[in-house]
Design a protein around this motif. Sequence first.
Motif, PDB file in Angstrom:
ATOM      1  N   LYS A 192       0.690  -1.258   0.106  1.00 30.31           N
ATOM      2  CA  LYS A 192      -0.057  -0.080  -0.031  1.00 30.31           C
ATOM      3  C   LYS A 192       0.809   1.219   0.040  1.00 30.31           C
ATOM      4  O   LYS A 192       1.933   1.299   0.600  1.00 30.31           O
ATOM      5  CB  LYS A 192      -0.898   0.040   1.192  1.00 30.31           C
ATOM      6  CG  LYS A 192      -0.233   0.127   2.595  1.00 30.31           C
ATOM      7  CD  LYS A 192      -1.094  -0.138   3.839  1.00 30.31           C
ATOM      8  CE  LYS A 192      -0.561   0.045   5.118  1.00 30.31           C
ATOM      9  NZ  LYS A 192      -1.395  -0.017   6.086  1.00 30.31           N
ATOM     10  N   GLU A 193       0.160   2.369  -0.658  1.00 29.44           N
ATOM     11  CA  GLU A 193       0.846   3.815  -0.553  1.00 29.44           C
ATOM     12  C   GLU A 193       0.314   4.473   0.615  1.00 29.44           C
ATOM     13  O   GLU A 193       0.675   4.910   1.505  1.00 29.44           O
ATOM     14  CB  GLU A 193       0.378   4.491  -1.725  1.00 29.44           C
ATOM     15  CG  GLU A 193       0.764   5.875  -1.587  1.00 29.44           C
ATOM     16  CD  GLU A 193       0.399   6.854  -2.871  1.00 29.44           C
ATOM     17  OE1 GLU A 193       0.451   7.906  -2.704  1.00 29.44           O
ATOM     18  OE2 GLU A 193      -0.073   6.012  -3.804  1.00 29.44           O
ATOM     19  N   ARG A 219       0.516   4.241   7.885  1.00 29.64           N
ATOM     20  CA  ARG A 219       1.280   3.466   8.871  1.00 29.64           C
ATOM     21  C   ARG A 219       2.243   2.673   8.350  1.00 29.64           C
ATOM     22  O   ARG A 219       1.706   1.955   7.414  1.00 29.64           O
ATOM     23  CB  ARG A 219       0.292   2.941   9.700  1.00 29.64           C
ATOM     24  CG  ARG A 219       0.902   1.880  10.852  1.00 29.64           C
ATOM     25  CD  ARG A 219      -0.050   1.439  11.592  1.00 29.64           C
ATOM     26  NE  ARG A 219       0.402   0.523  12.889  1.00 29.64           N
ATOM     27  CZ  ARG A 219      -0.295  -0.193  13.699  1.00 29.64           C
ATOM     28  NH1 ARG A 219      -1.804  -0.111  13.824  1.00 29.64           N
ATOM     29  NH2 ARG A 219       0.173  -0.643  14.828  1.00 29.64           N
ATOM     30  N   PRO A 220       3.450   2.661   8.770  1.00 31.03           N
ATOM     31  CA  PRO A 220       4.478   1.726   7.982  1.00 31.03           C
ATOM     32  C   PRO A 220       4.566   0.352   8.040  1.00 31.03           C
ATOM     33  O   PRO A 220       4.688  -0.253   7.451  1.00 31.03           O
ATOM     34  CB  PRO A 220       5.785   2.413   8.584  1.00 31.03           C
ATOM     35  CG  PRO A 220       5.495   2.967   9.813  1.00 31.03           C
ATOM     36  CD  PRO A 220       4.034   3.435   9.733  1.00 31.03           C
ATOM     37  N   ASN A 221       4.002  -0.042   9.493  1.00 30.04           N
ATOM     38  CA  ASN A 221       4.246  -1.655   9.805  1.00 30.04           C
ATOM     39  C   ASN A 221       2.880  -2.250  10.067  1.00 30.04           C
ATOM     40  O   ASN A 221       2.537  -3.069   9.518  1.00 30.04           O
ATOM     41  CB  ASN A 221       5.378  -1.454  10.944  1.00 30.04           C
ATOM     42  CG  ASN A 221       6.427  -1.158  10.592  1.00 30.04           C
ATOM     43  OD1 ASN A 221       7.267  -1.150   9.466  1.00 30.04           O
ATOM     44  ND2 ASN A 221       7.357  -0.345  11.456  1.00 30.04           N
ATOM     45  N   TYR A 332       6.766  -0.470  21.655  1.00 31.91           N
ATOM     46  CA  TYR A 332       7.049  -1.837  20.689  1.00 31.91           C
ATOM     47  C   TYR A 332       7.914  -1.716  19.629  1.00 31.91           C
ATOM     48  O   TYR A 332       8.235  -2.472  18.966  1.00 31.91           O
ATOM     49  CB  TYR A 332       5.695  -2.230  20.243  1.00 31.91           C
ATOM     50  CG  TYR A 332       4.841  -2.979  21.139  1.00 31.91           C
ATOM     51  CD1 TYR A 332       5.309  -3.597  22.303  1.00 31.91           C
ATOM     52  CD2 TYR A 332       3.652  -2.817  21.098  1.00 31.91           C
ATOM     53  CE1 TYR A 332       4.332  -4.275  23.089  1.00 31.91           C
ATOM     54  CE2 TYR A 332       2.445  -3.033  22.196  1.00 31.91           C
ATOM     55  CZ  TYR A 332       3.032  -4.034  23.332  1.00 31.91           C
ATOM     56  OH  TYR A 332       2.481  -4.327  24.188  1.00 31.91           O
ATOM     57  N   GLY A 333       8.393  -0.361  19.336  1.00 28.62           N
ATOM     58  CA  GLY A 333       9.687  -0.020  18.446  1.00 28.62           C
ATOM     59  C   GLY A 333       9.074   0.257  17.036  1.00 28.62           C
ATOM     60  O   GLY A 333       9.594   0.788  16.218  1.00 28.62           O
ATOM     61  N   GLU A 334       7.593   0.506  16.980  1.00 31.28           N
ATOM     62  CA  GLU A 334       7.195   0.868  15.561  1.00 31.28           C
ATOM     63  C   GLU A 334       7.377   2.346  15.480  1.00 31.28           C
ATOM     64  O   GLU A 334       7.474   2.982  14.250  1.00 31.28           O
ATOM     65  CB  GLU A 334       5.633   0.638  15.438  1.00 31.28           C
ATOM     66  CG  GLU A 334       4.954   0.973  14.053  1.00 31.28           C
ATOM     67  CD  GLU A 334       3.755   0.491  13.909  1.00 31.28           C
ATOM     68  OE1 GLU A 334       3.216   0.847  12.849  1.00 31.28           O
ATOM     69  OE2 GLU A 334       3.277  -0.116  14.672  1.00 31.28           O
ATOM     70  N   VAL A 335       7.180   3.236  16.514  1.00 31.34           N
ATOM     71  CA  VAL A 335       7.015   4.669  16.499  1.00 31.34           C
ATOM     72  C   VAL A 335       8.155   5.112  17.197  1.00 31.34           C
ATOM     73  O   VAL A 335       8.477   4.981  18.115  1.00 31.34           O
ATOM     74  CB  VAL A 335       5.784   5.469  16.912  1.00 31.34           C
ATOM     75  CG1 VAL A 335       5.955   6.915  16.883  1.00 31.34           C
ATOM     76  CG2 VAL A 335       4.576   4.927  16.301  1.00 31.34           C
TER      77      VAL A 335
END
Length: 393
Positions: A192-193, A219-221, A332-335
């Motif tokens: 997705k974009e 959202r990247p992940n 959790y390391g996503e942000v």
Amino acid sequence: MYKTIVIGGIHHNTLGIIRGLGIKGICPDAYIITKTGSAGSVRSKYIKKTVIFEDEQKMLAHLLETSSSYKDKVVLYAAGDAVSAIIDRNYDRLKDTYAFFNASGTLHEWMNKEKMSSLATSLGMNVPQHFVHKVGEALPDNIEFPCITKAISSIEGDKSDTTICQNRDELENFLSTPNLCPLIQIEKFIKKELEFQFIGVSLNGGETIVIPGHSHIDRPNGIQNTYFFNYIANDETFADTLEKAKAFIKATGYSGHFSVEFLRGVDGRDYFLEMNFRNDGNAICVIDSGYNIPYIWYLWATGGDYISEIQNSTFKPVCYCPEMFYVLQCAYGEVPFFTLVRDLLRANSFTNYYKGDSPYFWIKFVWFAFKQLAVKKNLIRLGIMHAPKESIG
């Protein structure tokens, strides 16, 4: 003033409707579905009375038992899939007393993702390649990977049925997980974009549909839409999909709050994902943008001047932040931490915080954030704890 009741779980979804009504001078009763015996975080100065029910069946029994005590229509709001489904299933028994989100008794059928996908395809929408798998049976050989799994219906499963599988071994391992939804839709994973939602309200079976803008989620992940985003106006690149979404809603005959979810792929095409036939957890951003959809529903349900309310509403862009979830996503390391701080400072719409209705919130929030970032984040870094595979949104 007509009696209003907001029905949902211990969730910011429920709280958002209550606040939307409250700022218009309407204080609803809150019917909270929970086995804890407490309304938890669903607390507001706008709540007239809180009633706790163990499950939806007991809530329904109460609605039926008390229906004869009301002289005027009672306006209901559903903040959960199971709530919407059980009320609509009893459409004929409730319609004379209550004004509620409904598809004239067929809502449980429309909540089936396969039926939604078929309708979307017939209306010219793009739908990712998919098939329905009965858990326990052999998988076909021609599955495209990566793929994403989903419960066939939101009332038969939940978010725990959703994951991304990169290969056949991962998929077979996931399908062996206990207590999965018996029917799983396995769908080709679209790179997705962005992801976006049309959030709004449908009146009179889709004759009038209010969709002021869209949530622009990059959202990247993680694979859910509980994430920081901008809520902005629909430009010309959304026009075709917007019209098809409205045609979809009208074809279901649905009246009530809703959200319709899409992905915009890197190929530039919009892909239909699903429609939620209830108030969305992100819907507070629509209220903060200038379109109070709970109040519009109230006016329509009670014979008020909803047309003037719609026409006089003025749209403004919103920065929305699900503050508690966002802290967890940072832990959790996503942000990244500085992204968290920047987005919190620029946000003007939140899940739990609402100006004038959240005393001492930021004190509690700082303590919550400290525990997550100073404790959980380090435990994960040391390998003592593990972040969820798809984050937590």
